[in-house]
Design an enzyme around this catalytic site. Structure first.
Site, PDB file in Angstrom:
ATOM      1  N   ASP A 113      -2.854   4.722  -2.437  1.00 34.46           N
ATOM      2  CA  ASP A 113      -3.816   5.354  -1.544  1.00 34.46           C
ATOM      3  C   ASP A 113      -4.241   6.732  -2.078  1.00 34.46           C
ATOM      4  O   ASP A 113      -3.389   7.512  -2.525  1.00 34.46           O
ATOM      5  CB  ASP A 113      -3.134   5.522  -0.177  1.00 34.46           C
ATOM      6  CG  ASP A 113      -4.078   5.965   0.921  1.00 34.46           C
ATOM      7  OD1 ASP A 113      -5.027   5.229   1.208  1.00 34.46           O
ATOM      8  OD2 ASP A 113      -3.854   7.054   1.489  1.00 34.46           O
ATOM      9  N   ASP A 116       0.862  -1.179   0.000  1.00 33.79           N
ATOM     10  CA  ASP A 116       0.000   0.000   0.000  1.00 33.79           C
ATOM     11  C   ASP A 116       0.901   1.232   0.000  1.00 33.79           C
ATOM     12  O   ASP A 116       1.667   1.445   0.938  1.00 33.79           O
ATOM     13  CB  ASP A 116      -0.869  -0.026   1.276  1.00 33.79           C
ATOM     14  CG  ASP A 116      -2.186   0.687   1.086  1.00 33.79           C
ATOM     15  OD1 ASP A 116      -2.201   1.727   0.413  1.00 33.79           O
ATOM     16  OD2 ASP A 116      -3.200   0.213   1.645  1.00 33.79           O
ATOM     17  N   GLU A 118      -6.612   3.988  -5.808  1.00 37.93           N
ATOM     18  CA  GLU A 118      -7.832   4.341  -5.078  1.00 37.93           C
ATOM     19  C   GLU A 118      -8.274   5.728  -5.541  1.00 37.93           C
ATOM     20  O   GLU A 118      -7.539   6.700  -5.400  1.00 37.93           O
ATOM     21  CB  GLU A 118      -7.567   4.379  -3.569  1.00 37.93           C
ATOM     22  CG  GLU A 118      -8.848   4.645  -2.787  1.00 37.93           C
ATOM     23  CD  GLU A 118      -8.629   5.081  -1.341  1.00 37.93           C
ATOM     24  OE1 GLU A 118      -9.553   4.932  -0.539  1.00 37.93           O
ATOM     25  OE2 GLU A 118      -7.538   5.590  -1.020  1.00 37.93           O
ATOM     26  N   HIS A 136     -11.067  -1.934   4.178  1.00 37.51           N
ATOM     27  CA  HIS A 136     -10.846  -1.548   5.573  1.00 37.51           C
ATOM     28  C   HIS A 136     -11.520  -0.219   5.920  1.00 37.51           C
ATOM     29  O   HIS A 136     -11.450   0.210   7.071  1.00 37.51           O
ATOM     30  CB  HIS A 136      -9.343  -1.451   5.825  1.00 37.51           C
ATOM     31  CG  HIS A 136      -8.708  -0.369   5.005  1.00 37.51           C
ATOM     32  ND1 HIS A 136      -8.624  -0.452   3.628  1.00 37.51           N
ATOM     33  CD2 HIS A 136      -8.191   0.834   5.346  1.00 37.51           C
ATOM     34  CE1 HIS A 136      -8.059   0.658   3.164  1.00 37.51           C
ATOM     35  NE2 HIS A 136      -7.787   1.455   4.184  1.00 37.51           N
ATOM     36  N   ASP A 137     -12.113   0.442   4.953  1.00 39.50           N
ATOM     37  CA  ASP A 137     -12.803   1.717   5.206  1.00 39.50           C
ATOM     38  C   ASP A 137     -14.319   1.576   5.155  1.00 39.50           C
ATOM     39  O   ASP A 137     -15.041   2.556   5.342  1.00 39.50           O
ATOM     40  CB  ASP A 137     -12.398   2.760   4.152  1.00 39.50           C
ATOM     41  CG  ASP A 137     -10.922   3.132   4.207  1.00 39.50           C
ATOM     42  OD1 ASP A 137     -10.351   3.108   5.324  1.00 39.50           O
ATOM     43  OD2 ASP A 137     -10.345   3.440   3.149  1.00 39.50           O
TER      44      ASP A 137
HETATM   45  C1  GLC Z   1      -7.474   6.031   2.175  1.00 39.57           C
HETATM   46  C2  GLC Z   1      -7.320   4.852   3.078  1.00 39.57           C
HETATM   47  C3  GLC Z   1      -7.825   5.234   4.449  1.00 39.57           C
HETATM   48  C4  GLC Z   1      -6.981   6.368   4.958  1.00 39.57           C
HETATM   49  C5  GLC Z   1      -6.963   7.530   3.970  1.00 39.57           C
HETATM   50  C6  GLC Z   1      -5.858   8.483   4.292  1.00 39.57           C
HETATM   51  O1  GLC Z   1      -8.790   6.366   1.944  1.00 39.57           O
HETATM   52  O2  GLC Z   1      -7.952   3.735   2.545  1.00 39.57           O
HETATM   53  O3  GLC Z   1      -7.812   4.155   5.340  1.00 39.57           O
HETATM   54  O4  GLC Z   1      -7.455   6.796   6.190  1.00 39.57           O
HETATM   55  O5  GLC Z   1      -6.738   7.107   2.656  1.00 39.57           O
HETATM   56  O6  GLC Z   1      -4.611   7.907   4.022  1.00 39.57           O
END
Ligand code: GLC
Ligand code: CA
Length: 540
Positions: free
Chosen positions: A200, A99, A242, A316-317
């Protein structure tokens, strides 16, 4: 279309390391814990593991705040453990996807510690600074985890910009020296033998706060092409971005088959549908089912041969899908399988988030049991703004990220077999009922359903390359579609709800055979039972 890319027929399993398996009894999952579970993953049949961040971090946002990109956090282990994980996974044909958190670092990163020393410091410009007077930030932009997006540093009388928490200062991608350092770091990981990267919030790197631009900034795709050329294109990697702000048009840029940017996008249009329009995820609304079909259908059709999408219900979110859009009571098993069958028949790369393959559910805790910075900030902020506590807790039970972060449920023994110590977050008490040990050898389990779906994707090319046609687009409770290539047809029919329903679509005749379903005695009739799902395959 180039079907030869390994990641087009792959299924990726996401591990949230701190909640997966604890090898040294400190209550926190770790790399050795993951190594001890590789046989489980090999049995499931997945091709790659996306590892949420394990780099050195003060853990303010559970590792999404990195203080050293080239070291492992001692909580998770060492670089040697990481090498061992890559090697042991490789033996089982599993690749490890790291990641990459490149939009921001931790404020405890060396770069930031230097950057805030003076305006002349060589690292100063690695971050996004603006002048202003104390108490009067450059503008009123808000951070994703609450509060102003600007933080005052009295020593140098400037504000720094942070789209997430105060301890996550945004990196300044306009600076070519910073970009170069990032490429060197990524190439170092590639040398180590990782199978790819998840990027990310990558759509936020090209911010322009003066114009209030956070995602999809004007230079975003220029940065991505440079990043890809300097790093990813040197090896046969999977890269997944993402991108909360991606449209199908933008997704074609990100994931153009010419490989100039990334392999695929990870976008959220379908998963954001159950909230009040124009509001936040906490502002709950029922799922508009017809919109769900419209969104999936549009992404399937528009990316066909022009891009590549990720298929997911969970990460995980996000809350657990079986509690969210399935049924975590009477029909937990049926609905979990239905959601799996529905998703895994589509085009794209499926992601399974740890525990999804067991039908793990949301947890409804008292506020004291939550650990997530986003949840805790939200709770505080909403109470201050006059919301009733019950209402805030209803939102948290439905949408908190901690729903997905409770420990993996391995068996019905102490702490679900996750740790012999005290788990960092409370276990979901239903682990006696829902756990891996109960499911791995049961042919009718949710685990076995996922296992079969993963196998189909490798066995039948239509899963990878077939086109997509939505059926019964206006039906209020059936989700059905057909995939087709030159030789094969794949038909998926799902009842999305808990009421029996007549299926107006003529079930296929003898020319198609039932590949998988979630009821034992499926016949060729037209009545779908609660959450019934069927997948048929036929030669043309
Ligand atoms: C992404 C991650 C999340 C994190 C955010 C800031 O959305 O998936 O878990 O808090 O980025 O890095
Ligand atoms: Ca541990």
């Amino acid at each position: 279309m180039n079907d030869n890319k390994w990641w087009k027929s792959a299924v990726i399993y996401q591990i949230y390391p701190r909640s997966f398996a604890d090898s040294n009894h400190d209550g926190i999952g770790d790399l050795q814990g993951i190594i001890s579970k590789l046989d489980y993953l090999e049995n499931l049949g997945i091709d790659a593991v996306w590892l949420s961040p394990v780099c050195k971090s003060p853990q303010d946002d559970n590792g999404y705040d990195i203080s050293d990109y080239q070291d492992i956090d001692p909580m998770f282990g060492t670089l040697e453990d990481m090498d061992e994980l890559i090697k042991e996974a490789g033996k089982r044909n599993i690749r490890i996807i790291m990641d990459l958190v490149l939009n921001h670092s931790s404020d405890e990163h060396y770069w930031f510690k230097e950057a805030k020393k003076s305006r002349e410091n060589p690292y100063h410009d690695y971050y996004v600074w603006r002048d202003g007077a104390e108490g009067t930030p450059p503008n009123d932009m808000r951070a994703a985890f609450g509060g102003s997006a600007w933080e005052w540093v009295p020593e140098i009388k400037q504000y720094y910009f942070h789209q997430f928490a105060v301890k996550q200062p945004d990196l300044n991608w306009e600076n070519p020296k910073l970009r170069k350092e990032i490429y060197t770091m990524i190439n170092w990981w590639i040398e180590k033998g990782v199978g790819g990267f998840r990027l990310d919030v990558i759509d936020q790197i090209a911010k322009e706060p003066d114009k209030r631009i956070t995602n999809n900034g004007p230079r975003l795709h220029e940065f991505l092409r440079e990043l890809s050329k300097e790093t990813f294109q040197k090896a046969d990697l999977v890269t997944v971005g993402e991108a909360w702000g991606a449209t199908t048009e933008l997704a074609k840029l990100y994931s153009n088959p010419d490989n100039s940017e990334l392999s695929m996008v990870f976008q959220f249009e379908h998963i954001c549908l159950d909230q009040l329009e124009g509001k936040e995820k906490w502002d709950l609304a029922p799922l508009p089912f017809l919109r769900l079909k419209e969104v999936f259908g549009r992404w399937q059709e528009e990316l066909f041969e022009k891009g590549w999408n990720s298929l997911f219900w969970n990460n995980h979110d996000l809350p657990r899908i079986v509690s969210r859009w399935g049924n975590d009571g009477k029909y937990r098993v049926e609905s979990a399988k239905m959601l799996a069958i529905l998703l895994h028949g589509m085009q794209g790369t499926p992601y399974i988030y740890q525990g999804e393959e067991l039908g793990m559910t949301n947890a409804a805790y008292e506020i004291e049991e939550y650990r997530d910075i986003e949840t805790l900030n939200l709770y505080k902020e909403r109470l201050e703004n006059g919301y009733a506590k019950e209402e805030v807790m209803r939102s948290i039970h439905a949408k908190s990220r901690d729903n997905a972060r409770t420990p993996m449920q391995w068996n019905d023994e102490k702490n679900a077999g996750f740790t012999e110590g005290t788990p960092w977050i409370k276990l979901n008490p239903n682990y006696k009922e829902i756990n891996a040990a109960k499911q791995v050898n049961d042919r009718n389990s949710i685990f076995s359903c996922y296992k079969e779906l993963i196998r189909f994707r490798k066995q039948y090319p239509v899963f990878v390359r077939g086109n997509f046609q939505m059926l019964l687009a206006n039906h209020e409770s059936i989700f059905a579609y057909i995939r087709e290539d030159d030789q094969t047809q794949l038909l998926v029919i799902c009842n999305f709800y808990d009421q029996t329903v007549d299926c107006p679509y003529k079930m296929p005749g003898e020319d198609m055979r039932l590949l998988i379903s979630n009821y034992k005695d499926t016949d060729q009739n037209f009545i779908l039972r609660p959450y019934e799902a069927r997948m048929y395959l036929g030669e043309k």
